[in-house]
Design a protein around this motif. Structure first.
Motif, short mmCIF file in Angstrom:
data_model
loop_
_atom_site.label_atom_id
_atom_site.label_comp_id
_atom_site.label_asym_id
_atom_site.label_seq_id
_atom_site.Cartn_x
_atom_site.Cartn_y
_atom_site.Cartn_z
N LEU A 265 42.89 -10.43 -46.45
CA LEU A 265 42.34 -9.47 -47.41
C LEU A 265 41.37 -8.56 -46.68
N ARG A 266 41.43 -7.27 -47.00
CA ARG A 266 40.47 -6.28 -46.47
C ARG A 266 39.75 -5.67 -47.66
N TYR A 267 38.44 -5.77 -47.66
CA TYR A 267 37.66 -5.27 -48.80
C TYR A 267 36.76 -4.13 -48.35
N SER A 268 36.90 -2.98 -49.02
CA SER A 268 36.07 -1.82 -48.69
C SER A 268 35.94 -0.96 -49.94
N TRP A 269 34.98 -1.31 -50.77
CA TRP A 269 34.78 -0.61 -52.04
C TRP A 269 34.61 0.89 -51.80
N THR A 297 39.32 4.14 -57.68
CA THR A 297 38.96 4.15 -56.27
C THR A 297 39.54 2.92 -55.59
N PHE A 298 39.77 3.02 -54.30
CA PHE A 298 40.28 1.88 -53.55
C PHE A 298 39.22 0.78 -53.50
N GLU A 299 39.66 -0.48 -53.65
CA GLU A 299 38.73 -1.60 -53.59
C GLU A 299 39.10 -2.59 -52.49
N PHE A 300 40.33 -3.09 -52.50
CA PHE A 300 40.73 -3.98 -51.42
C PHE A 300 42.25 -4.00 -51.29
N GLN A 301 42.74 -4.67 -50.25
CA GLN A 301 44.18 -4.82 -50.08
C GLN A 301 44.50 -6.20 -49.54
N LEU A 302 45.70 -6.66 -49.88
CA LEU A 302 46.20 -7.94 -49.38
C LEU A 302 47.01 -7.67 -48.13
N MET A 303 46.90 -8.58 -47.15
CA MET A 303 47.46 -8.35 -45.84
C MET A 303 48.67 -9.26 -45.55
N PRO A 304 49.50 -8.87 -44.57
CA PRO A 304 50.74 -9.62 -44.29
C PRO A 304 50.54 -11.09 -43.99
N LEU A 317 58.33 -21.07 -55.59
CA LEU A 317 58.00 -19.66 -55.65
C LEU A 317 57.69 -19.10 -54.27
N SER A 318 58.13 -17.87 -54.01
CA SER A 318 57.75 -17.17 -52.78
C SER A 318 57.71 -15.67 -53.06
N VAL A 319 56.84 -14.97 -52.36
CA VAL A 319 56.74 -13.52 -52.51
C VAL A 319 56.71 -12.89 -51.11
N GLU A 320 57.22 -11.68 -51.02
CA GLU A 320 57.24 -10.95 -49.76
C GLU A 320 56.59 -9.58 -49.98
N PHE A 321 55.80 -9.15 -49.03
CA PHE A 321 55.20 -7.82 -49.09
C PHE A 321 54.66 -7.44 -47.72
N GLY A 322 54.40 -6.15 -47.55
CA GLY A 322 53.73 -5.68 -46.35
C GLY A 322 52.23 -5.66 -46.59
N THR A 323 51.82 -4.87 -47.58
CA THR A 323 50.43 -4.87 -48.02
C THR A 323 50.40 -4.48 -49.50
N ILE A 324 49.41 -4.98 -50.22
CA ILE A 324 49.22 -4.66 -51.63
C ILE A 324 47.88 -3.95 -51.76
N LEU A 325 47.90 -2.71 -52.23
CA LEU A 325 46.68 -1.90 -52.37
C LEU A 325 46.15 -2.02 -53.79
N ILE A 326 44.86 -2.31 -53.91
CA ILE A 326 44.22 -2.49 -55.22
C ILE A 326 43.24 -1.36 -55.49
N TYR A 327 43.45 -0.66 -56.61
CA TYR A 327 42.57 0.43 -57.02
C TYR A 327 41.97 0.09 -58.38
N THR A 328 40.66 0.34 -58.54
CA THR A 328 39.97 0.02 -59.79
C THR A 328 39.13 1.19 -60.27
N CYS A 329 38.72 1.12 -61.52
CA CYS A 329 37.88 2.16 -62.13
C CYS A 329 36.63 2.40 -61.30
N LYS A 330 36.37 3.65 -60.96
CA LYS A 330 35.24 3.99 -60.11
C LYS A 330 33.90 3.66 -60.76
#
Length: 358
Positions: A265-269, A297-304, A317-330
């Protein structure tokens, strides 16, 4: 003049969650997997997949109160293999007796501090009052006071409730009556390190000094050595990276995470996301908050690295992704007496290499 880079916190997998923690110790913790914890007076999010109509599995829970805000704050990210991704934000006042006054302040926007320090550098360019800043606490591996400050909350991260469609209030007894077939991943706490401190921790300067010594010994060009120093899992992976060298965004992504490849996870509000592929209109034309109309605004992202750590407890259960970008109310809006989670925005970027196998 070089552009100011906002601080980035990295979330790393920590110890396994034992049992079913309850109370503040549960919902003030960040974790991956398990079941979602609910804040007091707010229902646990229970989303279902819009395609298969099955409950979504919790991927991560992040406790991320804003500095200077009277609210506790939780973000839950859910997924289904189809794929289907959803993120929900929950908040509740820390002091009920100040509910009316503090909720009004929150609606008007709060000037908040950085997660770690330097709050003054995180102001808004808009004409409105500056939005709140996040104080994410992911872990306590660092010896510095700042790291202890920034990681304390994430270290406490735990998970507790359940998952279907964006939540009607749930009574305590109902929480425990969830069906056993709700998909779950094995739960682990998330600890946090500052990206810059982590770079110091892994001693990149020492690695570079070794390269310089090797250069002197072998008479090789330093720039050539550095260009070949991108970490890889064998020749095949390195060849893929070389083939895709024209994709500067992919190369930048790989280079940036090289110092800490285990980050989940990378977090950068209100910072900048680390794109894996070229951003589409989904990212460049973000929809406003559906509740207050303010920009997201960007808040954090999930990493590979998170993909291999998500191990199903029951339904394969299994999930595949490259990255998931999370945006929230500023403004991180939260109407007074609101009792259900608010859905925010998540954007999936697939691993570019996945196209080779489709």
């Amino acid at each position: 003049m070089a552009a100011f880079r906002k601080p980035v916190l990295l979330g790393l997998r920590d110890s396994a969650v034992r049992g079913r923690p309850t109370g503040p110790g549960a919902w003030t913790a960040s974790k991956l997997g398990g079941l979602p914890d609910a804040l007091p007076a707010v229902a646990a999010p229970r989303p279902v997949c819009e395609r298969c109509r099955q409950p979504l599995a919790l991927v991560v829970q992040v406790y991320c109160p804003l500095e200077g805000s009277p609210f506790h704050r939780l973000l839950h990210v859910f997924a289904c293999p189809f794929p289907s991704w959803k993120v929900f934000r929950s908040q509740c006042l820390q002091m009920r007796e100040r509910e009316a006054q503090d909720a009004q302040k929150q609606e008007n926007g709060l000037a908040a501090e950085d997660w770690c320090e330097g709050a003054g550098d995180w102001g808004s360019d808009s004409e409105e009052a500056p939005p709140p800043q996040l104080t994410l606490d992911f872990g306590n591996d660092s010896s510095s006071a700042r790291d202890i400050d920034c990681t304390a909350q994430l270290q406490d991260l735990h998970l507790q409730d359940a998952v279907p469609g964006a939540a009607s209030p749930v009574s305590p007894g109902e929480e425990m009556a969830l069906p056993s077939e709700v998909p779950q991943f094995l739960p682990y706490y998330i600890c946090v390190v500052d990206e810059e401190d982590y770079r110091d921790f892994v001693s990149l300067e020492h690695a570079h000094s070794l390269l310089r010594e090797y250069q002197q010994k072998e008479g090789m060009d330093m720039e050539q050595l550095l260009s070949q120093s991108l970490p890889s899992d064998g020749d095949e992976k390195y060849e893929k990276t070389t083939i895709k060298s024209g994709d500067k965004i992919f190369y930048k992504f790989m280079k940036r995470i090289a110092a800490c490849q285990e980050q989940i996870l990378r977090y950068s509000w209100s910072g900048e996301p680390l794109f894996l592929t070229c951003p589409t209109s989904e990212v460049t034309e973000l929809p406003a908050c559906s509740h207050c109309g303010v920009q997201r605004t960007f808040e954090f992202q999930l990493m590979p690295a998170l993909v291999s750590m998500l191990r199903s407890t029951n339904l394969g259960l299994s999930v595949e992704f490259g990255t998931i970008l999370i945006y929230t109310c500023k403004k991180s809006c939260w109407p007074q007496n609101h009792q259900t989670p608010m859905e925010e925005l998540c954007i999936l970027q697939e691993d570019p290499d996945e196209s080779l196998f489709k």
